[in-house]
Design a protein around this motif. Sequence first.
Motif, mmCIF file in Angstrom:
data_model
loop_
_atom_site.group_PDB
_atom_site.id
_atom_site.type_symbol
_atom_site.label_atom_id
_atom_site.label_comp_id
_atom_site.label_asym_id
_atom_site.label_seq_id
_atom_site.Cartn_x
_atom_site.Cartn_y
_atom_site.Cartn_z
ATOM 1 N N GLY A 139 -4.998 -16.031 -0.316
ATOM 2 C CA GLY A 139 -4.501 -14.710 0.052
ATOM 3 C C GLY A 139 -4.585 -13.676 -1.058
ATOM 4 O O GLY A 139 -4.384 -12.491 -0.814
ATOM 5 N N SER A 140 -4.868 -14.097 -2.292
ATOM 6 C CA SER A 140 -4.999 -13.136 -3.393
ATOM 7 C C SER A 140 -6.299 -12.354 -3.231
ATOM 8 O O SER A 140 -7.190 -12.738 -2.469
ATOM 9 C CB SER A 140 -4.939 -13.842 -4.749
ATOM 10 N N LYS A 141 -6.399 -11.245 -3.938
ATOM 11 C CA LYS A 141 -7.555 -10.355 -3.848
ATOM 12 C C LYS A 141 -8.396 -10.472 -5.117
ATOM 13 O O LYS A 141 -7.874 -10.633 -6.219
ATOM 14 C CB LYS A 141 -7.108 -8.902 -3.676
ATOM 15 N N THR A 182 -10.815 -11.325 -0.060
ATOM 16 C CA THR A 182 -9.548 -12.045 0.081
ATOM 17 C C THR A 182 -9.848 -13.529 -0.113
ATOM 18 O O THR A 182 -10.651 -14.124 0.620
ATOM 19 C CB THR A 182 -8.918 -11.802 1.465
#
Length: 128
Positions: free
Chosen positions: A91-93, A87
């Motif tokens: 907040g993106s993966k 992460t």
Amino acid sequence: MNFTNLAASAFVLTLGVCSTASAQMSGMPAGVKSMGGMLTDSKGMTLYTFDKDTAGKSNCNGQCLVNWPALIADGNAKAMGDWTVVTRDDGSKQWALKGMPLYTFIQDKKPGDMVGEGKGGVWHMAKL
């Protein structure tokens, strides 16, 4: 249901199970490929690791991320074997191999380019 419909349904089910099993057996995220041990994304672009990252944490943000785009994992992505999902600060993966986040390089223009290899002494082609 007649025999023909039953046989066709069984074939479709078997085909679906085989496709899923094949994808799982590859042990890599969808779209990631290994060419002679070197890893590429779905477009054939070389994947890299960054020495300033730590296991499970990307330290490439801002302009770094513009030049070295993250290998994005969708929201449903799950860890498998050596492949994990990191992460990012926003907040993106992002996909990671053995905990190390993966990136492409903006100066690689076509599949197979490896311009980023050794860049700044801290960028390295990702290998299995």
